[in-house]
Design a protein around this motif. Sequence first.
Motif, PDB file in Angstrom:
ATOM      1  N   ASN A 125      -3.586  -5.597   4.264  1.00 62.47           N
ATOM      2  CA  ASN A 125      -4.782  -5.972   3.498  1.00 62.47           C
ATOM      3  C   ASN A 125      -5.419  -7.231   4.071  1.00 62.47           C
ATOM      4  O   ASN A 125      -6.641  -7.292   4.270  1.00 62.47           O
ATOM      5  N   GLN A 126      -4.614  -8.239   4.345  1.00 63.11           N
ATOM      6  CA  GLN A 126      -5.135  -9.492   4.903  1.00 63.11           C
ATOM      7  C   GLN A 126      -5.734  -9.278   6.293  1.00 63.11           C
ATOM      8  O   GLN A 126      -6.782  -9.836   6.613  1.00 63.11           O
ATOM      9  N   VAL A 127      -5.074  -8.476   7.117  1.00 63.91           N
ATOM     10  CA  VAL A 127      -5.572  -8.215   8.468  1.00 63.91           C
ATOM     11  C   VAL A 127      -6.913  -7.488   8.418  1.00 63.91           C
ATOM     12  O   VAL A 127      -7.876  -7.883   9.085  1.00 63.91           O
ATOM     13  N   VAL A 128      -6.996  -6.430   7.627  1.00 66.10           N
ATOM     14  CA  VAL A 128      -8.243  -5.660   7.547  1.00 66.10           C
ATOM     15  C   VAL A 128      -9.377  -6.526   7.004  1.00 66.10           C
ATOM     16  O   VAL A 128     -10.483  -6.532   7.553  1.00 66.10           O
ATOM     17  N   LEU A 151     -12.777  -7.572   9.096  1.00 65.33           N
ATOM     18  CA  LEU A 151     -14.124  -7.246   8.598  1.00 65.33           C
ATOM     19  C   LEU A 151     -14.980  -8.497   8.408  1.00 65.33           C
ATOM     20  O   LEU A 151     -16.181  -8.469   8.654  1.00 65.33           O
ATOM     21  N   LYS A 152     -14.384  -9.603   7.999  1.00 69.95           N
ATOM     22  CA  LYS A 152     -15.141 -10.852   7.810  1.00 69.95           C
ATOM     23  C   LYS A 152     -15.480 -11.516   9.136  1.00 69.95           C
ATOM     24  O   LYS A 152     -16.511 -12.161   9.262  1.00 69.95           O
ATOM     25  N   ALA A 153     -14.592 -11.368  10.133  1.00 71.99           N
ATOM     26  CA  ALA A 153     -14.775 -12.088  11.389  1.00 71.99           C
ATOM     27  C   ALA A 153     -15.560 -11.310  12.432  1.00 71.99           C
ATOM     28  O   ALA A 153     -15.993 -11.883  13.421  1.00 71.99           O
ATOM     29  N   SER A 210      -0.998  -4.857  13.095  1.00 75.26           N
ATOM     30  CA  SER A 210      -0.554  -5.449  11.843  1.00 75.26           C
ATOM     31  C   SER A 210       0.915  -5.107  11.672  1.00 75.26           C
ATOM     32  O   SER A 210       1.281  -3.938  11.526  1.00 75.26           O
ATOM     33  N   ALA A 211       1.776  -6.117  11.722  1.00 71.86           N
ATOM     34  CA  ALA A 211       3.212  -5.915  11.543  1.00 71.86           C
ATOM     35  C   ALA A 211       3.604  -6.524  10.201  1.00 71.86           C
ATOM     36  O   ALA A 211       3.619  -7.736  10.039  1.00 71.86           O
ATOM     37  N   GLY A 212       3.896  -5.670   9.229  1.00 71.95           N
ATOM     38  CA  GLY A 212       4.251  -6.134   7.897  1.00 71.95           C
ATOM     39  C   GLY A 212       4.069  -5.020   6.897  1.00 71.95           C
ATOM     40  O   GLY A 212       4.107  -3.842   7.252  1.00 71.95           O
ATOM     41  N   GLY A 213       3.839  -5.385   5.678  1.00 75.06           N
ATOM     42  CA  GLY A 213       3.659  -4.405   4.613  1.00 75.06           C
ATOM     43  C   GLY A 213       2.215  -4.269   4.195  1.00 75.06           C
ATOM     44  O   GLY A 213       1.280  -4.643   4.921  1.00 75.06           O
TER      45      GLY A 213
END
Length: 72
Positions: free
Chosen positions: A17-20, A24-26, A9-12
């Motif tokens: 949050n979006q990556v995690v 978890l959903k996928a 995850s490269a960002g803030g």
Amino acid sequence: MNGFDVILSAGGDGTLNQVVNGVLKATLTNKLPGLGIIPLGSGNDFANMMCVSGNLSPVSYTHLTLPTNREV
């Protein structure tokens, strides 16, 4: 997400949050991939809390593991 050992995850905090949440959903099994964080956001509260430095060389990252078991 099956078949991946590590996701970066490269960002803030918002990106993380979006990556995690996406992982978890996928994820179809209980085996979750590791999570690497490259803190590029303006606040980086989570990275700071986990003592992840913003001074990373191009080939280094901090590797965190997510719990292997989760309730569905």
